[in-house]
Design a protein around this motif. Structure first.
Motif, PDB file in Angstrom:
ATOM      1  N   TYR A 219     -11.143  -0.765  -0.637  1.00  0.00           N
ATOM      2  CA  TYR A 219     -12.265  -0.102  -1.304  1.00  0.00           C
ATOM      3  C   TYR A 219     -12.809   1.007  -0.401  1.00  0.00           C
ATOM      4  O   TYR A 219     -13.035   2.143  -0.849  1.00  0.00           O
ATOM      5  CB  TYR A 219     -13.350  -1.129  -1.609  1.00  0.00           C
ATOM      6  CG  TYR A 219     -14.566  -0.578  -2.307  1.00  0.00           C
ATOM      7  CD1 TYR A 219     -14.605  -0.465  -3.695  1.00  0.00           C
ATOM      8  CD2 TYR A 219     -15.688  -0.179  -1.584  1.00  0.00           C
ATOM      9  CE1 TYR A 219     -15.726   0.030  -4.353  1.00  0.00           C
ATOM     10  CE2 TYR A 219     -16.806   0.318  -2.223  1.00  0.00           C
ATOM     11  CZ  TYR A 219     -16.825   0.423  -3.606  1.00  0.00           C
ATOM     12  OH  TYR A 219     -17.940   0.920  -4.234  1.00  0.00           O
ATOM     13  N   ARG A 220     -13.020   0.683   0.862  1.00  0.00           N
ATOM     14  CA  ARG A 220     -13.559   1.661   1.805  1.00  0.00           C
ATOM     15  C   ARG A 220     -12.579   2.818   2.013  1.00  0.00           C
ATOM     16  O   ARG A 220     -12.964   4.000   1.992  1.00  0.00           O
ATOM     17  CB  ARG A 220     -13.859   0.957   3.130  1.00  0.00           C
ATOM     18  CG  ARG A 220     -14.523   1.846   4.180  1.00  0.00           C
ATOM     19  CD  ARG A 220     -14.872   1.043   5.406  1.00  0.00           C
ATOM     20  NE  ARG A 220     -13.695   0.470   6.049  1.00  0.00           N
ATOM     21  CZ  ARG A 220     -13.377  -0.823   6.020  1.00  0.00           C
ATOM     22  NH1 ARG A 220     -14.156  -1.680   5.393  1.00  0.00           N
ATOM     23  NH2 ARG A 220     -12.289  -1.262   6.632  1.00  0.00           N
ATOM     24  N   GLU A 221     -11.287   2.489   2.215  1.00  0.00           N
ATOM     25  CA  GLU A 221     -10.297   3.525   2.487  1.00  0.00           C
ATOM     26  C   GLU A 221     -10.038   4.392   1.262  1.00  0.00           C
ATOM     27  O   GLU A 221      -9.939   5.629   1.373  1.00  0.00           O
ATOM     28  CB  GLU A 221      -8.993   2.876   2.960  1.00  0.00           C
ATOM     29  CG  GLU A 221      -9.101   2.206   4.319  1.00  0.00           C
ATOM     30  CD  GLU A 221      -7.814   1.500   4.718  1.00  0.00           C
ATOM     31  OE1 GLU A 221      -6.850   1.514   3.905  1.00  0.00           O
ATOM     32  OE2 GLU A 221      -7.753   0.942   5.826  1.00  0.00           O
ATOM     33  N   PRO A 228      -7.445   6.462  -6.490  1.00  0.00           N
ATOM     34  CA  PRO A 228      -7.825   5.449  -7.487  1.00  0.00           C
ATOM     35  C   PRO A 228      -7.592   4.044  -6.956  1.00  0.00           C
ATOM     36  O   PRO A 228      -6.728   3.826  -6.093  1.00  0.00           O
ATOM     37  CB  PRO A 228      -6.911   5.752  -8.671  1.00  0.00           C
ATOM     38  CG  PRO A 228      -5.756   6.502  -8.099  1.00  0.00           C
ATOM     39  CD  PRO A 228      -6.286   7.259  -6.922  1.00  0.00           C
ATOM     40  N   LEU A 229      -8.361   3.092  -7.474  1.00  0.00           N
ATOM     41  CA  LEU A 229      -8.241   1.692  -7.070  1.00  0.00           C
ATOM     42  C   LEU A 229      -8.524   0.828  -8.294  1.00  0.00           C
ATOM     43  O   LEU A 229      -9.581   0.955  -8.915  1.00  0.00           O
ATOM     44  CB  LEU A 229      -9.226   1.366  -5.948  1.00  0.00           C
ATOM     45  CG  LEU A 229      -9.101  -0.014  -5.294  1.00  0.00           C
ATOM     46  CD1 LEU A 229      -7.794  -0.126  -4.508  1.00  0.00           C
ATOM     47  CD2 LEU A 229     -10.280  -0.285  -4.361  1.00  0.00           C
ATOM     48  N   CYS A 230      -7.576  -0.038  -8.639  1.00  0.00           N
ATOM     49  CA  CYS A 230      -7.731  -0.924  -9.793  1.00  0.00           C
ATOM     50  C   CYS A 230      -7.511  -2.362  -9.351  1.00  0.00           C
ATOM     51  O   CYS A 230      -6.824  -2.619  -8.352  1.00  0.00           O
ATOM     52  CB  CYS A 230      -6.716  -0.584 -10.884  1.00  0.00           C
ATOM     53  SG  CYS A 230      -6.748   1.143 -11.419  1.00  0.00           S
ATOM     54  N   MET A 287      -3.176   3.931  -7.662  1.00  0.00           N
ATOM     55  CA  MET A 287      -2.557   3.865  -8.986  1.00  0.00           C
ATOM     56  C   MET A 287      -3.649   4.053 -10.032  1.00  0.00           C
ATOM     57  O   MET A 287      -4.729   3.473  -9.921  1.00  0.00           O
ATOM     58  CB  MET A 287      -1.892   2.503  -9.226  1.00  0.00           C
ATOM     59  CG  MET A 287      -0.653   2.239  -8.428  1.00  0.00           C
ATOM     60  SD  MET A 287       0.145   0.724  -9.021  1.00  0.00           S
ATOM     61  CE  MET A 287       1.203   0.355  -7.628  1.00  0.00           C
ATOM     62  N   THR A 288      -3.339   4.841 -11.043  1.00  0.00           N
ATOM     63  CA  THR A 288      -4.277   4.993 -12.147  1.00  0.00           C
ATOM     64  C   THR A 288      -4.269   3.714 -12.989  1.00  0.00           C
ATOM     65  O   THR A 288      -3.404   2.848 -12.822  1.00  0.00           O
ATOM     66  CB  THR A 288      -3.879   6.183 -13.021  1.00  0.00           C
ATOM     67  OG1 THR A 288      -2.592   5.909 -13.610  1.00  0.00           O
ATOM     68  CG2 THR A 288      -3.800   7.463 -12.206  1.00  0.00           C
ATOM     69  N   SER A 323      -1.904 -13.969 -19.173  1.00  0.00           N
ATOM     70  CA  SER A 323      -2.786 -12.912 -19.684  1.00  0.00           C
ATOM     71  C   SER A 323      -3.482 -12.255 -18.503  1.00  0.00           C
ATOM     72  O   SER A 323      -3.639 -12.866 -17.440  1.00  0.00           O
ATOM     73  CB  SER A 323      -3.826 -13.496 -20.644  1.00  0.00           C
ATOM     74  OG  SER A 323      -3.200 -14.150 -21.731  1.00  0.00           O
ATOM     75  N   GLY A 324      -3.890 -11.006 -18.694  1.00  0.00           N
ATOM     76  CA  GLY A 324      -4.540 -10.295 -17.606  1.00  0.00           C
ATOM     77  C   GLY A 324      -5.660  -9.392 -18.073  1.00  0.00           C
ATOM     78  O   GLY A 324      -5.654  -8.897 -19.207  1.00  0.00           O
ATOM     79  N   GLY A 325      -6.633  -9.198 -17.191  1.00  0.00           N
ATOM     80  CA  GLY A 325      -7.719  -8.246 -17.419  1.00  0.00           C
ATOM     81  C   GLY A 325      -7.735  -7.243 -16.296  1.00  0.00           C
ATOM     82  O   GLY A 325      -7.730  -7.621 -15.116  1.00  0.00           O
ATOM     83  N   LEU A 326      -7.744  -5.955 -16.613  1.00  0.00           N
ATOM     84  CA  LEU A 326      -7.590  -4.888 -15.627  1.00  0.00           C
ATOM     85  C   LEU A 326      -8.829  -4.005 -15.616  1.00  0.00           C
ATOM     86  O   LEU A 326      -9.362  -3.657 -16.676  1.00  0.00           O
ATOM     87  CB  LEU A 326      -6.352  -4.057 -15.983  1.00  0.00           C
ATOM     88  CG  LEU A 326      -5.936  -2.930 -15.053  1.00  0.00           C
ATOM     89  CD1 LEU A 326      -5.457  -3.477 -13.713  1.00  0.00           C
ATOM     90  CD2 LEU A 326      -4.804  -2.117 -15.713  1.00  0.00           C
ATOM     91  N   ALA A 327      -9.299  -3.648 -14.423  1.00  0.00           N
ATOM     92  CA  ALA A 327     -10.498  -2.809 -14.302  1.00  0.00           C
ATOM     93  C   ALA A 327     -10.303  -1.718 -13.260  1.00  0.00           C
ATOM     94  O   ALA A 327      -9.641  -1.940 -12.231  1.00  0.00           O
ATOM     95  CB  ALA A 327     -11.710  -3.666 -13.940  1.00  0.00           C
ATOM     96  N   ASP A 328     -10.882  -0.550 -13.525  1.00  0.00           N
ATOM     97  CA  ASP A 328     -10.934   0.554 -12.568  1.00  0.00           C
ATOM     98  C   ASP A 328     -12.133   0.304 -11.646  1.00  0.00           C
ATOM     99  O   ASP A 328     -13.278   0.343 -12.089  1.00  0.00           O
ATOM    100  CB  ASP A 328     -11.094   1.866 -13.323  1.00  0.00           C
ATOM    101  CG  ASP A 328     -11.220   3.074 -12.407  1.00  0.00           C
ATOM    102  OD1 ASP A 328     -11.303   2.889 -11.175  1.00  0.00           O
ATOM    103  OD2 ASP A 328     -11.249   4.205 -12.925  1.00  0.00           O
ATOM    104  N   VAL A 329     -11.863   0.028 -10.378  1.00  0.00           N
ATOM    105  CA  VAL A 329     -12.929  -0.388  -9.457  1.00  0.00           C
ATOM    106  C   VAL A 329     -14.031   0.661  -9.365  1.00  0.00           C
ATOM    107  O   VAL A 329     -15.227   0.336  -9.384  1.00  0.00           O
ATOM    108  CB  VAL A 329     -12.354  -0.688  -8.063  1.00  0.00           C
ATOM    109  CG1 VAL A 329     -13.474  -1.015  -7.073  1.00  0.00           C
ATOM    110  CG2 VAL A 329     -11.363  -1.842  -8.135  1.00  0.00           C
TER     111      VAL A 329
END
Length: 364
Positions: A219-221, A228-230, A287-288, A323-329
């Motif tokens: 997150y910091r880097e 981008p960070l997901c 990654m987007t 199953s998965g849930g994906l979020a853009d941090v």
């Protein structure tokens, strides 16, 4: 739907509303605190749970959103019209015991290492003090030699002083070597314990503790590099049925198999960890959302095309899916909000039929 089902829907709405809540004013925070206490009281009364310190901590963690995994397990259990019994509550706690033991060993070794370092520092201070004393005494003898006196007496005194210093130096050297050996041994054990405390022993993946460190670092880097960070939460579909039908050993092998499948997607930019139980968490760096979705969906599709058999009984298990849930941090206020969003997306994926990846809605 009976009263229990209605209550389940109410509890579900309460938890999901809680998990999606943003910032509050001081007044709102106080009101939220009172509401939380009311929900905890209602939760204990509804399930006839004993009010103990352990139960209060678990209920608070779930209803406050601190423990998202436990919150979702309670929601799922109530939606199935199953009570949250003391035995079930205790079984959830037992899942964390191994990790807690590892952390206790790590903390003990860390304390031992700190003590060894302090011992080494004391030895170094002793040696430095001895050198200072010798310097002072030597200066005094130098001044004495400038005054009238017997040279032989001065030389004898200087010789005695040198011998005393050599003895103290040998003692300090011995103590320093011993401290160095102890520190090296403890440091080695500490590193080993630290690795053990951050590894899930069933799958060999990093555990929740390790993932928290990974998320903090990336997150910091990523924020500094404008990358981008997901992140994604995943869990196995209908895992309870597998456990109940084929036994826990088969269930463990299914968890290991899912871990291996997800690990195939990992590289320097994709990290996989076991969150606990049948749940996994992934972090996608640089990654987007589209790229992360494609990579995770690739794993899901390859897995869902296979059919599995219980190796012990030769009974067919059938397809194993997740199953998965994906979020853009960076679409959220902070890391905790992003984790909540991914968890909500996973919950939606379950509700929409499972065996799918759902992207979280952006924070408003």
């Amino acid at each position: 739907m009976n009263d229990t089902g209605a209550t389940s829907r109410s509890f579900t709405n309460t938890v999901m509303s809680l998990l999606s809540r943003g910032g509050h004013s001081a007044h709102s925070e106080r009101k939220a605190g009172r509401d939380l206490m009311d929900r905890i009281s209602d939760f204990f009364a509804r399930h006839d749970l004993e009010v103990t310190a352990a139960n209060l901590l678990r209920a608070h963690a779930a209803l406050s959103g601190i423990d998202l995994r436990l919150a979702r397990k309670i929601v799922e259990r109530e939606e199935q019209d199953q009570p949250v019994t003391q035995a079930w509550f205790d079984s959830i706690a037992e899942e964390e015991e191994g990790r807690t033991d590892d952390l206790a060993d790590f903390e003990r070794l860390n304390a031992d290492l700190n003590e060894s370092i302090e011992s080494f520092s004391r030895t170094a201070r002793t040696a430095r003090s001895a050198a200072t004393d010798y310097k002072i005494a030597l200066n005094e003898h130098t001044r004495s030699m400038e005054s009238p006196g017997t040279t032989s007496q001065l030389l004898a005194s200087l010789t005695d002083l040198t011998k005393a210093l050599l003895e103290r130096t040998r003692q300090a050297e011995s103590e320093m070597k011993r401290s160095e050996r102890e520190a090296a041994s403890l440091r080695k054990n500490l590193e080993k314990a630290q690795r053990a405390a951050e590894i899930d022993h069933l799958t060999g993946l990093p555990n929740r503790r390790a993932f928290e460190g990974l998320l903090e670092r990336h997150y910091r880097e990523a924020r500094g590099e404008l990358e981008p960070l997901c992140l994604a939460f995943c869990d196995i579909d209908h895992f309870k049925i597998v456990n109940d039908t084929h036994g826990h050993e088969t269930g463990d092998r299914v968890i290991q198999m899912i871990a291996q499948a997800l690990s195939r997607a990992s590289n320097d930019n994709c990290h996989v960890a076991r969150q606990g139980g049948d749940e996994f968490v992934l972090l996608f760096r640089n990654m987007t959302m589209r790229e992360a979705h494609e990579r995770l969906d690739w794993v899901r599709e390859r897995l869902s095309d296979r059919s599995f058999v219980n190796r012990t009984t030769d009974e067919k298990i059938g397809a194993i899916t997740f199953s998965g849930g994906l979020a853009d941090v960076f679409a959220y206020e902070n890391r905790r909000a992003a984790l909540r969003a991914a968890d909500e997306a996973l919950y939606r994926a379950k509700g929409e039929g499972r065996n799918r990846i759902v992207q979280a809605e952006k924070e408003r």
